[in-house]
Write a protein that holds these residues in place. Structure first.
Motif, mmCIF file in Angstrom:
data_model
loop_
_atom_site.group_PDB
_atom_site.id
_atom_site.type_symbol
_atom_site.label_atom_id
_atom_site.label_comp_id
_atom_site.label_asym_id
_atom_site.label_seq_id
_atom_site.Cartn_x
_atom_site.Cartn_y
_atom_site.Cartn_z
ATOM 1 N N GLN A 139 0.828 -1.203 0.000
ATOM 2 C CA GLN A 139 0.000 0.000 0.000
ATOM 3 C C GLN A 139 0.870 1.263 0.000
ATOM 4 N N TRP A 140 1.927 1.269 0.820
ATOM 5 C CA TRP A 140 2.814 2.437 0.906
ATOM 6 C C TRP A 140 3.490 2.677 -0.440
ATOM 7 N N VAL A 141 4.036 1.612 -1.030
ATOM 8 C CA VAL A 141 4.753 1.732 -2.305
ATOM 9 C C VAL A 141 3.800 2.145 -3.431
ATOM 10 N N ALA A 142 2.637 1.467 -3.529
ATOM 11 C CA ALA A 142 1.677 1.750 -4.606
ATOM 12 C C ALA A 142 1.219 3.211 -4.590
ATOM 13 N N ALA A 143 1.067 3.766 -3.401
ATOM 14 C CA ALA A 143 0.594 5.148 -3.281
ATOM 15 C C ALA A 143 1.647 6.162 -3.734
ATOM 16 N N ARG A 144 2.898 5.742 -3.845
ATOM 17 C CA ARG A 144 3.972 6.682 -4.171
ATOM 18 C C ARG A 144 4.552 6.542 -5.578
ATOM 19 N N ILE A 145 4.185 5.488 -6.282
ATOM 20 C CA ILE A 145 4.671 5.309 -7.657
ATOM 21 C C ILE A 145 3.979 6.312 -8.576
ATOM 22 N N LYS A 146 4.773 6.986 -9.385
ATOM 23 C CA LYS A 146 4.256 8.001 -10.322
ATOM 24 C C LYS A 146 4.608 7.590 -11.753
ATOM 25 N N GLN A 147 3.829 8.101 -12.689
ATOM 26 C CA GLN A 147 4.130 7.903 -14.112
ATOM 27 C C GLN A 147 4.829 9.160 -14.617
ATOM 28 N N LYS A 148 6.041 8.999 -15.172
ATOM 29 C CA LYS A 148 6.784 10.125 -15.755
ATOM 30 C C LYS A 148 7.147 9.737 -17.173
ATOM 31 N N GLY A 149 6.495 10.370 -18.141
ATOM 32 C CA GLY A 149 6.759 10.031 -19.534
ATOM 33 C C GLY A 149 6.351 8.600 -19.814
ATOM 34 N N ASP A 150 7.301 7.817 -20.326
ATOM 35 C CA ASP A 150 6.994 6.437 -20.705
ATOM 36 C C ASP A 150 7.343 5.417 -19.619
ATOM 37 N N SER A 151 7.702 5.874 -18.445
ATOM 38 C CA SER A 151 8.061 4.908 -17.400
ATOM 39 C C SER A 151 7.565 5.329 -16.026
ATOM 40 N N LYS A 152 7.617 4.361 -15.118
ATOM 41 C CA LYS A 152 7.188 4.607 -13.739
ATOM 42 C C LYS A 152 8.407 4.979 -12.910
ATOM 43 N N CYS A 153 8.167 5.729 -11.847
ATOM 44 C CA CYS A 153 9.261 6.120 -10.961
ATOM 45 C C CYS A 153 8.701 6.441 -9.577
ATOM 46 N N ILE A 154 9.631 6.674 -8.671
ATOM 47 C CA ILE A 154 9.238 7.052 -7.315
ATOM 48 C C ILE A 154 9.987 8.336 -6.959
ATOM 49 N N ALA A 177 21.633 3.432 -1.735
ATOM 50 C CA ALA A 177 22.318 3.011 -2.961
ATOM 51 C C ALA A 177 21.393 3.171 -4.170
ATOM 52 N N LEU A 178 20.134 2.746 -4.022
ATOM 53 C CA LEU A 178 19.154 2.907 -5.098
ATOM 54 C C LEU A 178 19.042 4.377 -5.490
ATOM 55 N N SER A 179 19.070 5.257 -4.503
ATOM 56 C CA SER A 179 18.961 6.691 -4.752
ATOM 57 C C SER A 179 20.161 7.230 -5.530
ATOM 58 N N ILE A 180 21.354 6.758 -5.202
ATOM 59 C CA ILE A 180 22.542 7.198 -5.944
ATOM 60 C C ILE A 180 22.453 6.730 -7.388
ATOM 61 N N ALA A 189 14.293 11.293 -14.822
ATOM 62 C CA ALA A 189 13.397 12.409 -14.503
ATOM 63 C C ALA A 189 13.921 13.083 -13.238
ATOM 64 N N LEU A 190 14.108 14.390 -13.288
ATOM 65 C CA LEU A 190 14.665 15.113 -12.142
ATOM 66 C C LEU A 190 13.870 14.835 -10.867
ATOM 67 N N GLY A 191 14.597 14.533 -9.790
ATOM 68 C CA GLY A 191 13.963 14.322 -8.498
ATOM 69 C C GLY A 191 13.232 13.005 -8.353
ATOM 70 N N HIS A 192 13.414 12.079 -9.311
ATOM 71 C CA HIS A 192 12.729 10.788 -9.274
ATOM 72 C C HIS A 192 13.707 9.652 -9.594
ATOM 73 N N ILE A 193 13.409 8.466 -9.088
ATOM 74 C CA ILE A 193 14.198 7.270 -9.373
ATOM 75 C C ILE A 193 13.367 6.418 -10.319
ATOM 76 N N ASP A 194 13.905 6.164 -11.499
ATOM 77 C CA ASP A 194 13.196 5.459 -12.562
ATOM 78 C C ASP A 194 13.141 3.958 -12.292
ATOM 79 N N GLU A 195 12.107 3.307 -12.802
ATOM 80 C CA GLU A 195 11.940 1.871 -12.556
ATOM 81 C C GLU A 195 13.078 1.035 -13.119
ATOM 82 N N ALA A 196 13.704 1.480 -14.222
ATOM 83 C CA ALA A 196 14.804 0.711 -14.820
ATOM 84 C C ALA A 196 15.963 0.546 -13.852
#
Length: 202
Positions: A139-154, A177-180, A189-196
């Protein structure tokens, strides 16, 4: 001389004869970067025990937080980028960093140089990967995932809050580490971590 370079010199290029990249003519180089102050502050606030845990798992990635991007170097390199092969081409030689060179660059001992890396057929959903990395509920993760362009990110802000408050020290290190990787090494996407980027932790 590396084997790939030797083979290319002997066998030639598989592109059409006379191919010349026109990327430089229509490419606009943008060196806008993520603001890394908060990442630096978190790193500097950690004691030696946490930093050692990070080094053991992810090498010396935090040194990337202090490297300044040379926009002129990026503009110069753009003219050598080969979109057909997704590598840099200097003259008739294609250059792609090897796994060993990535190991040296990132000083990361966990990379297995003698292993072939490939993308798995059944990739877990971004939601599942984030749940695994963060140790937080669906629930916590799902509420924070955003769509940016053609991919998802947090958003980075959500991960920052986790790093600061997570009760599990190992998970704090993993999310840092994920953030770096998401803000410095492979920013999209600026300020976001992409799903890839989460594939690196799979």
């Amino acid at each position: 001389m590396r084997p790939s370079e030797k083979t290319q010199r002997e066998k030639g290029d598989s592109l059409a004869e006379g191919y010349e990249s026109e990327l430089w003519d229509f490419t606009r180089i943008n060196v806008t970067q993520n603001d890394l102050r908060e990442l630096r502050e978190i790193w500097n606030s950690w004691n030696d025990e946490i930093k050692q845990l990070f080094y053991c798992n992810y090498g010396h990635l935090p040194y990337l937080l202090d490297i300044k991007v040379d926009k002129y170097l990026f503009r110069a390199l753009a003219q050598f980028w080969n979109p057909a092969y997704s590598c840099f081409t200097f003259g008739r030689v294609d250059l792609v960093p090897t796994v060993e060179e990535y190991m040296a660059l990132l000083n990361c001992p966990k990379i297995q140089a003698d292993r072939a890396y490939s993308r798995p057929v059944n990739i877990p959903l971004f939601l599942r990967k984030l749940m695994s990395i963060t140790g937080i509920s669906e629930q916590w993760v799902a509420a924070r995932i955003k769509q940016k362009g053609d991919s998802k990110c947090i958003p980075w802000g959500n991960l920052r809050d986790l790093i600061l408050a997570h009760p599990d020290l190992k998970k704090r290190v993993d999310v840092f580490a994920l953030s770096i990787y998401g803000l410095v090494v492979f920013p999209k996407a600026l300020g976001h971590i992409d799903e890839a980027v989460s594939d690196l932790f799979d």
